[in-house]
Design a protein around this motif. Structure first.
Motif, PDB file in Angstrom:
ATOM      1  N   LYS A 219      63.280  -3.859 -41.178  1.00  0.00           N
ATOM      2  CA  LYS A 219      63.804  -4.478 -42.389  1.00  0.00           C
ATOM      3  C   LYS A 219      63.281  -5.902 -42.499  1.00  0.00           C
ATOM      4  CE  LYS A 219      66.158  -0.848 -43.448  1.00  0.00           C
ATOM      5  NZ  LYS A 219      65.806  -0.049 -44.606  1.00  0.00           N
ATOM      6  N   LEU A 220      63.740  -6.632 -43.488  1.00  0.00           N
ATOM      7  CA  LEU A 220      63.231  -7.977 -43.725  1.00  0.00           C
ATOM      8  C   LEU A 220      63.429  -8.901 -42.535  1.00  0.00           C
ATOM      9  CD1 LEU A 220      61.882  -9.853 -45.737  1.00  0.00           C
ATOM     10  CD2 LEU A 220      64.145 -10.442 -46.600  1.00  0.00           C
ATOM     11  N   ASP A 221      64.619  -8.878 -41.913  1.00  0.00           N
ATOM     12  CA  ASP A 221      64.869  -9.797 -40.805  1.00  0.00           C
ATOM     13  C   ASP A 221      65.474  -9.127 -39.568  1.00  0.00           C
ATOM     14  OD1 ASP A 221      67.279  -9.299 -42.007  1.00  0.00           O
ATOM     15  OD2 ASP A 221      67.919 -11.389 -42.095  1.00  0.00           O
ATOM     16  N   TYR A 222      65.475  -7.808 -39.520  1.00  0.00           N
ATOM     17  CA  TYR A 222      65.961  -7.095 -38.343  1.00  0.00           C
ATOM     18  C   TYR A 222      65.276  -5.744 -38.230  1.00  0.00           C
ATOM     19  CZ  TYR A 222      68.917  -4.337 -41.505  1.00  0.00           C
ATOM     20  OH  TYR A 222      69.371  -3.501 -42.501  1.00  0.00           O
ATOM     21  N   ILE A 223      65.376  -5.167 -37.025  1.00  0.00           N
ATOM     22  CA  ILE A 223      64.867  -3.813 -36.806  1.00  0.00           C
ATOM     23  C   ILE A 223      66.041  -2.901 -36.481  1.00  0.00           C
ATOM     24  CG2 ILE A 223      62.609  -4.605 -36.007  1.00  0.00           C
ATOM     25  CD1 ILE A 223      63.554  -3.790 -33.137  1.00  0.00           C
ATOM     26  N   VAL A 224      65.817  -1.611 -36.671  1.00  0.00           N
ATOM     27  CA  VAL A 224      66.794  -0.594 -36.297  1.00  0.00           C
ATOM     28  C   VAL A 224      66.136   0.257 -35.232  1.00  0.00           C
ATOM     29  CG1 VAL A 224      68.233   1.319 -37.076  1.00  0.00           C
ATOM     30  CG2 VAL A 224      67.727  -0.580 -38.644  1.00  0.00           C
ATOM     31  N   LEU A 225      66.763   0.294 -34.062  1.00  0.00           N
ATOM     32  CA  LEU A 225      66.248   1.053 -32.933  1.00  0.00           C
ATOM     33  C   LEU A 225      67.205   2.209 -32.657  1.00  0.00           C
ATOM     34  CD1 LEU A 225      63.933   0.801 -30.764  1.00  0.00           C
ATOM     35  CD2 LEU A 225      65.688  -0.163 -29.281  1.00  0.00           C
ATOM     36  N   ALA A 226      66.675   3.429 -32.594  1.00  0.00           N
ATOM     37  CA  ALA A 226      67.488   4.608 -32.272  1.00  0.00           C
ATOM     38  C   ALA A 226      67.377   4.856 -30.773  1.00  0.00           C
ATOM     39  CB  ALA A 226      67.005   5.819 -33.058  1.00  0.00           C
ATOM     40  N   GLU A 227      68.459   4.575 -30.054  1.00  0.00           N
ATOM     41  CA  GLU A 227      68.466   4.758 -28.608  1.00  0.00           C
ATOM     42  C   GLU A 227      68.583   6.240 -28.268  1.00  0.00           C
ATOM     43  OE1 GLU A 227      70.188   0.882 -26.504  1.00  0.00           O
ATOM     44  OE2 GLU A 227      71.734   2.020 -27.574  1.00  0.00           O
TER      45      GLU A 227
END
Length: 92
Positions: free
Chosen positions: A65-73
């Protein structure tokens, strides 16, 4: 599926405008936050290890995203990590 926030209590902020120490076979010579975000986009849908100043996460880079990531553990949790907190990225 659980939702966690990575590094929420950490007060050490790594500037995204600095040359971030990114590890792996294809290091990023990023000088701006846009460079680093674009680098992360090239790693989307791949298994990565992300380190911050206080934690390490691994899983599939699900979204940038613009200022963060999404990590699927691996255990099914989604972790939101501010891009400004990321110290290293390595494909695994």
């Amino acid at each position: 599926m659980a939702l966690k926030y990575g590094n929420s209590a950490n007060s050490n902020i790594i500037s995204a405008n600095a040359n971030l120490p990114v590890t792996g076979e294809n290091p990023c010579n990023c000088t701006t936050s846009d460079d680093f975000r674009n680098y992360l986009l090239t790693r989307q849908s791949r298994k990565v290890r992300i380190t911050t100043s206080s934690e390490e996460f691994s899983g599939i880079l699900f979204a940038v995203k613009l200022d963060y990531i999404v990590l699927a553990e691996n255990q099914g949790s989604l972790v939101l990590i501010p891009i400004s907190k990321i110290r290293t990225v390595a494909e695994i």
